[in-house]
Design an enzyme around this catalytic site. Structure first.
Site, PDB file in Angstrom:
ATOM      1  N   GLN A 211      10.248  67.955  34.707  1.00  0.00           N
ATOM      2  CA  GLN A 211      10.219  66.572  35.184  1.00  0.00           C
ATOM      3  C   GLN A 211      11.605  66.246  35.746  1.00  0.00           C
ATOM      4  O   GLN A 211      12.546  65.971  35.007  1.00  0.00           O
ATOM      5  CB  GLN A 211       9.822  65.632  34.056  1.00  0.00           C
ATOM      6  CG  GLN A 211       8.484  65.992  33.416  1.00  0.00           C
ATOM      7  CD  GLN A 211       7.304  65.816  34.359  1.00  0.00           C
ATOM      8  OE1 GLN A 211       6.945  64.701  34.726  1.00  0.00           O
ATOM      9  NE2 GLN A 211       6.689  66.923  34.772  1.00  0.00           N
TER      10      GLN A 211
ATOM     11  N   ARG B  82      10.004  59.654  32.786  1.00  0.00           N
ATOM     12  CA  ARG B  82      10.637  59.959  34.063  1.00  0.00           C
ATOM     13  C   ARG B  82       9.629  60.590  35.009  1.00  0.00           C
ATOM     14  O   ARG B  82       8.628  61.184  34.576  1.00  0.00           O
ATOM     15  CB  ARG B  82      11.846  60.875  33.872  1.00  0.00           C
ATOM     16  CG  ARG B  82      11.531  62.269  33.419  1.00  0.00           C
ATOM     17  CD  ARG B  82      12.788  63.155  33.337  1.00  0.00           C
ATOM     18  NE  ARG B  82      13.856  62.526  32.589  1.00  0.00           N
ATOM     19  CZ  ARG B  82      14.984  62.056  33.130  1.00  0.00           C
ATOM     20  NH1 ARG B  82      15.195  62.161  34.435  1.00  0.00           N
ATOM     21  NH2 ARG B  82      15.895  61.496  32.393  1.00  0.00           N
TER      22      ARG B  82
ATOM     23  N   ALA C 189       3.459  56.053  32.287  1.00  0.00           N
ATOM     24  CA  ALA C 189       3.554  57.488  32.549  1.00  0.00           C
ATOM     25  C   ALA C 189       4.375  57.783  33.802  1.00  0.00           C
ATOM     26  O   ALA C 189       4.831  56.877  34.502  1.00  0.00           O
ATOM     27  CB  ALA C 189       2.154  58.087  32.671  1.00  0.00           C
ATOM     28  N   HIS C 190       4.524  59.077  34.085  1.00  0.00           N
ATOM     29  CA  HIS C 190       5.410  59.482  35.174  1.00  0.00           C
ATOM     30  C   HIS C 190       4.896  59.052  36.548  1.00  0.00           C
ATOM     31  O   HIS C 190       3.712  59.026  36.821  1.00  0.00           O
ATOM     32  CB  HIS C 190       5.698  60.989  35.131  1.00  0.00           C
ATOM     33  CG  HIS C 190       4.494  61.879  35.210  1.00  0.00           C
ATOM     34  ND1 HIS C 190       4.571  63.229  35.083  1.00  0.00           N
ATOM     35  CD2 HIS C 190       3.182  61.602  35.390  1.00  0.00           C
ATOM     36  CE1 HIS C 190       3.379  63.761  35.199  1.00  0.00           C
ATOM     37  NE2 HIS C 190       2.519  62.797  35.374  1.00  0.00           N
ATOM     38  N   ASN C 191       5.864  58.671  37.398  1.00  0.00           N
ATOM     39  CA  ASN C 191       5.613  58.273  38.788  1.00  0.00           C
ATOM     40  C   ASN C 191       4.800  56.990  38.933  1.00  0.00           C
ATOM     41  O   ASN C 191       4.318  56.679  40.019  1.00  0.00           O
ATOM     42  CB  ASN C 191       4.950  59.398  39.576  1.00  0.00           C
ATOM     43  CG  ASN C 191       5.892  60.570  39.793  1.00  0.00           C
ATOM     44  OD1 ASN C 191       5.874  61.529  39.008  1.00  0.00           O
ATOM     45  ND2 ASN C 191       6.723  60.510  40.813  1.00  0.00           N
TER      46      ASN C 191
END
Length: 351
Positions: free
Chosen positions: A195, A215, A236-238
């Site tokens: 990540q 991240r 969560a990511h993004n």
């Protein structure tokens, strides 16, 4: 602190019904208020308490009355109450010094009046803005920036390369920049996907206790200006969360979902990944969005459906046991009729 009601009325553009020279010394709930207290009435269920409260002044909406009570009439009592709290109970003034028991890495740049409590760790190449306060046992990873006026309560973790804006509040136990949940399956095993991105939190955001904000796999997970999250929220990511959104306790937002501005997600609601949630959309408590939502759409249920349809469905749920009994009785009667027809050698004609 003592303030005359007429001074407060001038601050909030309110109208006084009663004695404008009433002296106020604090703020309290309508049940617990005493002489000298200012209280408010925002929920109609508490109207009967207007006559019995001991508060010196009641903040209320136009059209309300309470004989013998002094009232401060405003359009939004709850908002005025929120503003006046800081008048009577101003935020704690911090020391503006770095405790020698804190650990600072190399090339850490500190602004003016930064307060760092004991046992804080700040990694290399961090930038901490003016008037920032960091409480004990916080971890700030390498290359993090924290904007002016921000406040990190005890045990907050901000991992490497994350960016925190101005006047951001992060409550205890939250983790900003933990690894996104990314794995590729190789046969019966999983291979971790590094990540490599960061988390960006813009100005005037407040993050509740025990939030986890992952991240990005690449680029950034982004929380935009003015958004507020309750405790126990997972982002969560993004994910991109727009401006002035409200995420209530135990909300979960799956990877790469994009929330527009002023979105509300009620308690325990969630989204699947890669969705687009339009501006001003609302997901009701325990709602699960599995498809894009148009701006202003209001949904509830799992899977989420228009809120009005969900209300109709919930009224039917409680009747299902009775409906099942009736259906079983009807099925039995149909079988009996079919048996009788068969015994007579007849068949239904359909006429």
């Amino acid at each position: 602190m003592q303030v005359a009601l007429k001074e407060i009325a001038a601050m909030v553009d309110g109208k006084i019904k009663g004695n404008p020279d009433t002296v106020l010394t604090g703020v309290a709930t309508i049940e617990s208020a005493r002489q000298g207290d200012l209280t408010f009435l925002a929920n109609p269920k508490y109207i009967p308490l207007m006559e019995t409260t001991r508060a010196s002044v009641i903040i209320c909406s136009p059209g309300m009355s309470a004989p013998g009570k002094t009232l401060l009439v405003v359009d939004d009592p709850y908002l005025v109450y929120a503003k006046l709290i800081n008048l009577f109970y101003p935020p704690k003034k911090e020391s503006g010094r770095v405790d020698p028991r804190a650990i600072l890495g190399t090339d850490v740049r500190l602004g003016r009046q930064v307060t760092i409590y004991p046992f804080v760790f700040i990694g290399d190449n961090c930038v901490i803005g003016d008037d920032v306060t960091i409480y004990p046992f916080c971890y700030i990873g390498e290359g993090v920036s924290v904007g002016a006026g921000s406040l990190l309560y005890p045990n907050v973790t901000v991992r490497e390369a994350c960016r925190i804006g101005k006047r951001v509040i992060i409550h205890s136990g939250s983790v900003v920049g933990s690894d996104g949940f990314g794995f590729a399956k190789d046969g019966q095993r999983y291979v971790k996907i590094p990540q490599l991105g960061c988390v960006q939190i813009d100005d005037d955001v407040e993050i509740g206790a025990c939030n986890t904000i992952d991240r990005a796999a690449i680029d950034r997970t982004w929380i935009k200006r003015g958004t507020k999250t309750d405790n126990l929220v997972q982002i969560a990511h993004n994910v991109v969360v727009g401006e002035d959104c409200v995420l209530v306790s135990q909300v979960g937002i799956s990877g790469s979902t994009r929330l527009g501005d002023r979105v509300t997600m009620a308690g325990q609601s969630a989204t699947t990944g890669h969705l687009k949630i339009g501006d001003d959309a609302i997901i009701g408590a325990r709602g699960a969005a599995s498809a894009d939502l148009a701006p202003g759409q209001v949904v509830s249920g799992a899977p989420a459906m228009p809120h009005r349809e969900w209300l109709k469905a919930t009224r039917i749920f409680q009747k299902l046991p009775e409906m099942r009994k009736k259906l079983l009785v009807l099925e039995k009667r149909v079988r009996e009729l079919e048996d009788r027809l068969a015994g007579c050698g007849g068949e239904p004609t359909g006429e």
